[in-house]
Design a protein around this motif. Structure first.
Motif, PDB file in Angstrom:
ATOM      1  N   ALA A 251      81.520  61.788  37.239  1.00  0.00           N
ATOM      2  CA  ALA A 251      81.408  61.055  38.503  1.00  0.00           C
ATOM      3  C   ALA A 251      82.038  59.670  38.368  1.00  0.00           C
ATOM      4  O   ALA A 251      82.259  59.161  37.257  1.00  0.00           O
ATOM      5  CB  ALA A 251      79.946  60.934  38.909  1.00  0.00           C
ATOM      6  N   ALA A 252      82.329  59.066  39.497  1.00  0.00           N
ATOM      7  CA  ALA A 252      82.978  57.757  39.525  1.00  0.00           C
ATOM      8  C   ALA A 252      82.205  56.750  38.678  1.00  0.00           C
ATOM      9  O   ALA A 252      80.996  56.599  38.822  1.00  0.00           O
ATOM     10  CB  ALA A 252      83.084  57.266  40.963  1.00  0.00           C
ATOM     11  N   HIS A 253      82.920  56.064  37.786  1.00  0.00           N
ATOM     12  CA  HIS A 253      82.269  55.129  36.869  1.00  0.00           C
ATOM     13  C   HIS A 253      83.301  54.135  36.342  1.00  0.00           C
ATOM     14  O   HIS A 253      84.501  54.284  36.548  1.00  0.00           O
ATOM     15  CB  HIS A 253      81.636  55.888  35.697  1.00  0.00           C
ATOM     16  N   GLU A 254      82.787  53.126  35.661  1.00  0.00           N
ATOM     17  CA  GLU A 254      83.617  52.201  34.903  1.00  0.00           C
ATOM     18  C   GLU A 254      83.207  52.305  33.438  1.00  0.00           C
ATOM     19  O   GLU A 254      82.072  52.620  33.133  1.00  0.00           O
ATOM     20  CB  GLU A 254      83.433  50.754  35.379  1.00  0.00           C
ATOM     21  N   ASP A 255      84.132  52.019  32.522  1.00  0.00           N
ATOM     22  CA  ASP A 255      83.803  52.036  31.102  1.00  0.00           C
ATOM     23  C   ASP A 255      83.139  50.719  30.715  1.00  0.00           C
ATOM     24  O   ASP A 255      83.343  49.684  31.346  1.00  0.00           O
ATOM     25  CB  ASP A 255      85.056  52.256  30.256  1.00  0.00           C
ATOM     26  N   ILE A 256      82.363  50.758  29.640  1.00  0.00           N
ATOM     27  CA  ILE A 256      81.568  49.603  29.229  1.00  0.00           C
ATOM     28  C   ILE A 256      82.370  48.636  28.349  1.00  0.00           C
ATOM     29  O   ILE A 256      82.148  47.429  28.383  1.00  0.00           O
ATOM     30  CB  ILE A 256      80.309  50.069  28.460  1.00  0.00           C
TER      31      ILE A 256
ATOM     32  N   ALA B 287      76.305  59.040  35.981  1.00  0.00           N
ATOM     33  CA  ALA B 287      77.035  57.802  36.248  1.00  0.00           C
ATOM     34  C   ALA B 287      76.189  56.842  37.071  1.00  0.00           C
ATOM     35  O   ALA B 287      75.335  57.250  37.862  1.00  0.00           O
ATOM     36  CB  ALA B 287      78.343  58.119  36.994  1.00  0.00           C
ATOM     37  N   LYS B 288      76.413  55.548  36.864  1.00  0.00           N
ATOM     38  CA  LYS B 288      75.701  54.518  37.610  1.00  0.00           C
ATOM     39  C   LYS B 288      75.884  54.744  39.109  1.00  0.00           C
ATOM     40  O   LYS B 288      77.005  54.851  39.606  1.00  0.00           O
ATOM     41  CB  LYS B 288      76.232  53.135  37.220  1.00  0.00           C
ATOM     42  N   GLY B 289      74.777  54.879  39.822  1.00  0.00           N
ATOM     43  CA  GLY B 289      74.833  55.107  41.255  1.00  0.00           C
ATOM     44  C   GLY B 289      74.896  56.566  41.645  1.00  0.00           C
ATOM     45  O   GLY B 289      74.779  56.897  42.833  1.00  0.00           O
ATOM     46  N   ALA B 290      75.085  57.466  40.666  1.00  0.00           N
ATOM     47  CA  ALA B 290      75.148  58.899  40.957  1.00  0.00           C
ATOM     48  C   ALA B 290      73.758  59.514  40.830  1.00  0.00           C
ATOM     49  O   ALA B 290      72.850  58.954  40.210  1.00  0.00           O
ATOM     50  CB  ALA B 290      76.125  59.594  40.007  1.00  0.00           C
ATOM     51  N   THR B 291      73.576  60.696  41.410  1.00  0.00           N
ATOM     52  CA  THR B 291      72.292  61.397  41.349  1.00  0.00           C
ATOM     53  C   THR B 291      72.375  62.688  40.553  1.00  0.00           C
ATOM     54  O   THR B 291      71.351  63.270  40.215  1.00  0.00           O
ATOM     55  CB  THR B 291      71.782  61.716  42.764  1.00  0.00           C
ATOM     56  N   LYS B 292      73.582  63.145  40.236  1.00  0.00           N
ATOM     57  CA  LYS B 292      73.780  64.397  39.508  1.00  0.00           C
ATOM     58  C   LYS B 292      74.390  64.115  38.144  1.00  0.00           C
ATOM     59  O   LYS B 292      75.260  63.257  38.009  1.00  0.00           O
ATOM     60  CB  LYS B 292      74.706  65.342  40.284  1.00  0.00           C
ATOM     61  N   LYS B 293      73.933  64.848  37.132  1.00  0.00           N
ATOM     62  CA  LYS B 293      74.527  64.711  35.817  1.00  0.00           C
ATOM     63  C   LYS B 293      75.954  65.246  35.823  1.00  0.00           C
ATOM     64  O   LYS B 293      76.276  66.190  36.546  1.00  0.00           O
ATOM     65  CB  LYS B 293      73.697  65.470  34.771  1.00  0.00           C
ATOM     66  N   ASP B 294      76.807  64.622  34.993  1.00  0.00           N
ATOM     67  CA  ASP B 294      78.171  65.108  34.847  1.00  0.00           C
ATOM     68  C   ASP B 294      78.181  66.502  34.222  1.00  0.00           C
ATOM     69  O   ASP B 294      77.293  66.855  33.425  1.00  0.00           O
ATOM     70  CB  ASP B 294      78.979  64.165  33.954  1.00  0.00           C
ATOM     71  N   LEU B 295      79.206  67.278  34.535  1.00  0.00           N
ATOM     72  CA  LEU B 295      79.355  68.635  34.010  1.00  0.00           C
ATOM     73  C   LEU B 295      80.128  68.582  32.697  1.00  0.00           C
ATOM     74  O   LEU B 295      81.328  68.881  32.636  1.00  0.00           O
ATOM     75  CB  LEU B 295      80.074  69.512  35.037  1.00  0.00           C
ATOM     76  N   LYS B 296      79.449  68.188  31.638  1.00  0.00           N
ATOM     77  CA  LYS B 296      80.139  68.000  30.364  1.00  0.00           C
ATOM     78  C   LYS B 296      79.143  68.013  29.211  1.00  0.00           C
ATOM     79  O   LYS B 296      77.933  67.867  29.396  1.00  0.00           O
ATOM     80  CB  LYS B 296      80.893  66.662  30.365  1.00  0.00           C
ATOM     81  N   GLU B 297      79.678  68.195  28.025  1.00  0.00           N
ATOM     82  CA  GLU B 297      78.974  67.968  26.770  1.00  0.00           C
ATOM     83  C   GLU B 297      79.912  67.161  25.893  1.00  0.00           C
ATOM     84  O   GLU B 297      81.127  67.159  26.113  1.00  0.00           O
ATOM     85  CB  GLU B 297      78.587  69.291  26.102  1.00  0.00           C
ATOM     86  N   TYR B 298      79.370  66.470  24.904  1.00  0.00           N
ATOM     87  CA  TYR B 298      80.254  65.620  24.110  1.00  0.00           C
ATOM     88  C   TYR B 298      79.635  65.287  22.763  1.00  0.00           C
ATOM     89  O   TYR B 298      78.453  65.537  22.517  1.00  0.00           O
ATOM     90  CB  TYR B 298      80.623  64.339  24.858  1.00  0.00           C
TER      91      TYR B 298
ATOM     92  N   THR C   9      88.241  49.181  36.250  1.00  0.00           N
ATOM     93  CA  THR C   9      88.531  49.983  37.431  1.00  0.00           C
ATOM     94  C   THR C   9      87.744  51.289  37.455  1.00  0.00           C
ATOM     95  O   THR C   9      87.615  51.972  36.436  1.00  0.00           O
ATOM     96  CB  THR C   9      90.044  50.283  37.504  1.00  0.00           C
ATOM     97  N   THR C  10      87.259  51.635  38.616  1.00  0.00           N
ATOM     98  CA  THR C  10      86.510  52.874  38.803  1.00  0.00           C
ATOM     99  C   THR C  10      87.437  54.082  38.636  1.00  0.00           C
ATOM    100  O   THR C  10      88.552  54.116  39.152  1.00  0.00           O
ATOM    101  CB  THR C  10      85.888  52.905  40.215  1.00  0.00           C
ATOM    102  N   HIS C  11      86.951  55.070  37.894  1.00  0.00           N
ATOM    103  CA  HIS C  11      87.718  56.297  37.709  1.00  0.00           C
ATOM    104  C   HIS C  11      86.767  57.482  37.617  1.00  0.00           C
ATOM    105  O   HIS C  11      85.554  57.322  37.512  1.00  0.00           O
ATOM    106  CB  HIS C  11      88.618  56.209  36.472  1.00  0.00           C
ATOM    107  N   ARG C  12      87.311  58.682  37.658  1.00  0.00           N
ATOM    108  CA  ARG C  12      86.502  59.888  37.650  1.00  0.00           C
ATOM    109  C   ARG C  12      87.342  61.051  37.132  1.00  0.00           C
ATOM    110  O   ARG C  12      88.565  60.942  36.998  1.00  0.00           O
ATOM    111  CB  ARG C  12      85.993  60.205  39.052  1.00  0.00           C
ATOM    112  N   VAL C  13      86.655  62.162  36.835  1.00  0.00           N
ATOM    113  CA  VAL C  13      87.332  63.418  36.504  1.00  0.00           C
ATOM    114  C   VAL C  13      86.844  64.455  37.495  1.00  0.00           C
ATOM    115  O   VAL C  13      85.658  64.799  37.512  1.00  0.00           O
ATOM    116  CB  VAL C  13      87.048  63.881  35.064  1.00  0.00           C
ATOM    117  N   ILE C  14      87.753  64.925  38.348  1.00  0.00           N
ATOM    118  CA  ILE C  14      87.348  65.854  39.396  1.00  0.00           C
ATOM    119  C   ILE C  14      87.341  67.290  38.878  1.00  0.00           C
ATOM    120  O   ILE C  14      87.962  67.616  37.856  1.00  0.00           O
ATOM    121  CB  ILE C  14      88.266  65.748  40.624  1.00  0.00           C
TER     122      ILE C  14
END
Length: 279
Positions: A171-176, A77-88, A228-233
C-alpha cells in the motif's frame, strides 16, 4: 518532472541524479556497478527459499527485527487498514541468515553499501549551502560502521483467488531511512505519486537500479529532499499467477546520529515502527 534514468558513468550523473531526487524523490541508474547476474541469482535462490518450510525456522526476532516475516504479520502501511500481500526476510550482517544463502547475500549487501556511500556523497555535494548546513555530519559518514542498514528480500506471492479485493502488494507508503537502493524487480508494479497526485510507473527494466529518498533524509535536509509516496500495485491478466521478488537496501545511520533537533536515527525509527505496528 518524470523520474530520470541516469547513466552512472556520465560526467553529469551526480547532478542529474540529485535533481531527480529533489523533484520526484526517485532516480534510476543504468551502467552502475551492481551486476545483473548477481541480482538474478539472488532472486532465484530466495524465491526457492520462500517456497520451503525452512523459512519458518527463521521467524523474526521482535527485538532485533532480523529473520522471516510471514504474510500474517506483514506490514500495514501508515494510514492503511489492510495488510500488504507479501512476506519478507530481514538481512543484517550480524543477524541470522540461511547458511546456503549467506555468502551471496552478504556479498551483495557489501557491494550495494559501498555504492550507497558514493550516492550519499553525490547528494551532499549537490545540496545548496543552505541545505547542507542542516546535515549534522557528512551523509556518507552517517552510514559508516552502522549496524542498522537493512537488506529486505521481499516475496509477493501470486494473487490468491480469495485475496481481499481491497489489499494490494504494498500500500501507499514512504520509506523510513536515508536512501533506498532497489534493483528493478523481476515483475512490474512499482509506482510513485507525483506532485499532481497522479500515480506514475517507475522505469523498471531488469538491470535498472532504482533509488528513492526516505523520511530520514527528508528530516536531515529540513524537507528539501522529499520522502515520496510509492506503492506496488497488484498485477492483472496472466501476471496474477506470478511471484514478484524485490531487494531493497534501506540505508540507516548509526543509532546515535542526530538527524535534526528533534530526532536521532533511533528515536525516528522507533516512532515509525510503532506506526507500522511491527513493534
Amino acid at each position: 518532472m518524470q523520474v530520470q534514468v541516469v547513466n552512472y558513468q556520465a560526467k553529469n550523473a551526480p547532478q542529474l541524479f540529485v535533481e531527480s531526487l529533489r523533484e520526484t524523490g526517485f532516480a534510476v541508474l543504468v551502467n552502475h556497478p551492481i551486476q545483473k547476474q548477481l541480482v538474478q541469482s539472488i532472486y532465484d535462490n530466495w524465491y526457492h527459499f520462500f517456497c520451503t518450510d525452512e523459512k519458518h525456522d527463521f521467524t523474526f526476532d521482535p527485538k532485533k527485527q532480523d529473520g522471516y516475516f510471514s504474510p500474517d504479520i506483514s506490514e500495514t502501511a501508515k494510514g492503511a487498514t489492510k495488510k500488504d500481500l507479501k512476506e519478507y526476510y530481514h538481512v543484517y550482517p550480524w543477524g541470522r541468515i540461511p547458511a546456503q544463502l549467506e555468502e551471496e547475500i552478504l556479498s551483495y549487501y557489501k557491494k550495494a553499501s559501498i555504492l550507497a556511500e558514493e550516492l550519499l556523497t553525490w547528494v551532499e555535494e549537490n545540496s545548496s549551502a543552505e541545505v547542507a548546513a542542516n546535515y549534522r555530519e557528512p551523509l556518507a559518514k552517517m552510514i559508516q560502521d552502522t549496524p542498522n542498514t537493512l537488506l529486505r528480500i521481499l516475496h509477493y506471492p501470486p494473487i490468491a483467488d480469495d485475496a481481499d479485493p481491497d489489499a494490494i502488494r504494498a500500500a501507499a507508503h514512504e520509506d523510513i531511512n536515508l536512501l533506498t537502493i532497489l534493483p528493478a524487480s523481476n515483475e512490474p508494479g512499482l509506482q510513485v505519486l507525483n506532485k499532481s497526485g497522479e500515480w506514475l510507473d517507475v522505469p523498471c527494466e531488469f538491470g535498472y537500479l532504482v533509488i528513492n529518498t526516505g523520511d530520514m533524509l527528508q528530516e536531515a535536509s529540513n524537507g528539501y529532499f522529499p520522502s515520496t509516496t510509492h506503492r506496488v500495485i497488484n498485477p492483472s491478466g496472466e501476471r496474477v499467477n506470478k511471484s514478484r521478488i524485490s531487494l531493497p537496501l534501506f540505508l540507516h545511520p548509526r543509532s546515535e546520529v542526530q538527524l535534526s533537533e528533534r530526532h536521532t536515527q533511533n528515536s525516528y525509527l522507533l516512532e515509525r515502527l510503532r506506526e507500522l505496528g511491527v513493534i
